[in-house]
Design a protein around this motif. Structure first.
Motif, PDB file in Angstrom:
ATOM      1  N   ILE A  53      15.967 -18.984 -11.149  1.00  0.00           N
ATOM      2  CA  ILE A  53      16.578 -18.807  -9.566  1.00  0.00           C
ATOM      3  C   ILE A  53      15.961 -17.499  -9.242  1.00  0.00           C
ATOM      4  O   ILE A  53      15.358 -17.722  -8.036  1.00  0.00           O
ATOM      5  N   LEU A 188      15.988 -25.172  -5.042  1.00  0.00           N
ATOM      6  CA  LEU A 188      16.849 -25.305  -6.215  1.00  0.00           C
ATOM      7  C   LEU A 188      17.560 -26.532  -5.944  1.00  0.00           C
ATOM      8  O   LEU A 188      18.687 -26.829  -6.542  1.00  0.00           O
ATOM      9  N   ASP A 189      17.089 -27.497  -5.051  1.00  0.00           N
ATOM     10  CA  ASP A 189      17.593 -28.840  -4.985  1.00  0.00           C
ATOM     11  C   ASP A 189      19.138 -28.944  -4.360  1.00  0.00           C
ATOM     12  O   ASP A 189      19.911 -29.475  -4.666  1.00  0.00           O
ATOM     13  N   LEU A 190      19.431 -27.933  -3.664  1.00  0.00           N
ATOM     14  CA  LEU A 190      20.844 -27.964  -2.813  1.00  0.00           C
ATOM     15  C   LEU A 190      20.352 -27.768  -1.173  1.00  0.00           C
ATOM     16  O   LEU A 190      19.376 -27.501  -0.766  1.00  0.00           O
ATOM     17  N   LEU A 322      24.673 -18.383  -7.781  1.00  0.00           N
ATOM     18  CA  LEU A 322      24.039 -19.875  -7.634  1.00  0.00           C
ATOM     19  C   LEU A 322      23.926 -20.727  -8.867  1.00  0.00           C
ATOM     20  O   LEU A 322      23.953 -21.853  -8.923  1.00  0.00           O
ATOM     21  N   ILE A 326      25.143 -24.424  -8.514  1.00  0.00           N
ATOM     22  CA  ILE A 326      24.352 -25.693  -9.028  1.00  0.00           C
ATOM     23  C   ILE A 326      25.097 -26.776  -9.864  1.00  0.00           C
ATOM     24  O   ILE A 326      24.937 -27.870  -9.815  1.00  0.00           O
ATOM     25  N   LYS A 330      25.894 -30.684  -8.990  1.00  0.00           N
ATOM     26  CA  LYS A 330      25.088 -31.417  -9.739  1.00  0.00           C
ATOM     27  C   LYS A 330      25.805 -32.186 -10.985  1.00  0.00           C
ATOM     28  O   LYS A 330      25.274 -33.123 -11.570  1.00  0.00           O
ATOM     29  N   TRP A 340      20.183 -30.293 -14.743  1.00  0.00           N
ATOM     30  CA  TRP A 340      19.767 -29.216 -13.892  1.00  0.00           C
ATOM     31  C   TRP A 340      18.430 -29.728 -13.028  1.00  0.00           C
ATOM     32  O   TRP A 340      17.603 -30.291 -13.728  1.00  0.00           O
TER      33      TRP A 340
END
Ligand code: P5A
Length: 444
Positions: A53, A188-190, A322, A326, A330, A340
């Motif tokens: 990250i 971060l796929d957020l 974070l 995450i 997720k 992840w």
């Protein structure tokens, strides 16, 4: 990496002291270990995720022209007395005395220290703007540290600071961070939504929190659902383009609790678009003009000979928070599976061979596959234990590598049982698997 040789101290059950999923999972799979209230050691699995990250955060800071420095964790009280925050900060500040009886403190944030660095070397407007950042541990003596690393006392933050000649230029810097944050969280796929927020002890009159939606979050938010559709792909690192991007978000009512006004919410947002929910604050940016530069006499020469105090902003990302955020976003509660995003996953893929006392052929196959993975820069974890198959799969579902290869009793020629963690398995050959994983990694 063999699981038997790795330092991943897995617990059989969820620890009872943990109230939210991220805290439970991080303790369960040995990502962290509490050392005292709100203070944690980071074990290999957790540390790997946090470092990934951190690297994405760093790359996105560098892309907007911010320069990395490293300031110490321990600061002198003198500069905090200059800014007036030494008293104001209250009990959240951990105060220490050195052997000469000098008052020191463990930094909760760095506005003062960076202003001191700036004023000692930058004298002219010609050197502006300056964007400086560091990624460093902070300490805040929170009254009620809770939810593991989500609200703890010692935490890892990326904090950046901007120095400009005028309000106009300073807002340009602010907007660069605004864009950079959207891009960072996306990698971060957020989905992080910028929301107008209070400035609290940092000060100033312009501030946005970046919030990801989560039932377990501590921030109450009130927003217009249409904000989720705002796109930033076209935004260039230019003043107008960035200003327009911020306006695109700001046209929708979207605030945290401190800024909430019921009448405004109901008049600006139609009933069908109103969303009142909870979220996790993963970033927070501030513009506070000359609050610190004036108090600490940080000025530069202007064209024409006059001097003025520099205009400053500060920009934080909770790097350690974070990791938990995450997980909250997720984790699949129903099936007890963590997956992840590949950009930060502790391993790219897990290999789960069925092993029993007199047959190690599946383990040999796992080793062959892994040697191909190593050649292709793919990081795999192999469960080389002789535990039963279903508990091995459960364990890997918690560790959360985004892909799995299952090597059962019979291997069907070249074909391997491969799946995206939590999805249906399919049978494909190793070259195809390598191609899929490499392509996903390249997208990071
Ligand atoms: C901005 C950078 C600041 O401190 N000064 C420097 C400004 N902002 S902030 O909102 O207070 O913190 C920035 C981010 O740090 C994370 N954070 C925490 N993470 C874990 N435990 C805590 N106790 C904690 N406090 C803050 C948040 O992600 C926050 O957005």
């Amino acid at each position: 990496m063999y699981i038997s040789k790795s330092f991943i101290p897995i617990l059989k059950n969820n620890p009872s002291e943990a109230k939210i999923k991220s805290h439970q999972l991080m303790l369960r799979v040995g990502m962290i270990k509490q050392s005292s209230a709100g203070i944690y050691s980071w074990l290999p699995l957790g540390f790997k995720v946090m470092k990934k990250i951190e690297e994405i955060v760093r790359q996105e800071q560098n892309k907007i022209g911010a320069q990395e420095i490293l300031m110490p964790t321990i600061q002198s009280s003198e500069i905090w007395k200059e800014s007036g925050r030494y008293e104001d900060y209250g009990e959240e500040m951990l105060r220490i005395k050195d052997r000469q009886n000098r008052e020191m403190l463990y930094g909760p944030t760095n506005e003062e220290l960076v202003t001191d660095i700036f004023r000692s070397s930058v004298k002219s407007y010609k050197s502006l703007p300056q964007l400086l950042y560091h990624i460093q541990w902070k300490f805040r003596d929170e009254i009620r540290p809770r939810f593991g690393i989500m609200r703890c006392r010692e935490f890892y933050m990326k904090d950046a600071y901007s120095f400009d000649i005028s309000d106009k230029e300073a807002i340009f810097s602010y907007n660069k961070f605004f864009l950079s944050y959207l891009k960072t969280f996306k990698r971060l796929d957020l989905t992080a939504i910028p929301m107008a927020a209070d400035t609290g002890p940092i000060g100033g009159n312009l501030s946005h929190e970046f919030i990801i939606l989560a039932e377990t979050g501590e921030s109450k938010i009130y927003t217009d659902k249409r904000i989720f559709e705002v796109e930033n792909a076209e935004t260039k690192l230019e003043e107008n383009s960035l200003e327009n991007l911020r306006k695109k978000y700001e046209q929708f009512y979207s605030v945290t609790d401190d800024k909430f006004n019921k009448d405004e919410f109901e008049s600006k947002v139609s009933e069908k678009n109103r969303l009142k929910t909870k979220g996790i604050e993963v970033g927070h940016i501030f513009y506070f003009g000359d609050k610190y530069s004036k108090a600490m006499q940080a000025s530069v020469d202007l064209p024409g000979g006059k001097k003025d105090f520099v205009k400053m902003g500060s920009y934080g990302i909770g790097v350690s928070r974070l990791v938990g955020a995450i997980i909250e976003a997720k984790y699949d509660h129903k099936n007890e599976i963590m997956k992840w995003p590949i950009s930060v996953a502790p391993y790219d893929v897990s290999i789960i061979p069925m092993i029993n006392k007199n047959d190690s052929s599946a383990l040999e196959k796992a080793n062959q596959i892994n040697s191909q993975f190593i050649k292709n820069g793919i990081d795999a974890i192999i469960d080389d234990t002789d535990e039963n198959f279903s508990s091995k799969i459960k364990k890997m579902n918690l560790i959360g590598a985004p892909y799995q290869i299952i090597l059962g009793k019979q291997i069907d020629g070249d074909l391997l049982e491969f799946k995206e963690t939590g999805q249906e398995a399919k049978k494909i050959n190793l070259n195809q698997i390598i191609k899929i994983i490499k392509e996903e990694k390249e997208k990071i």
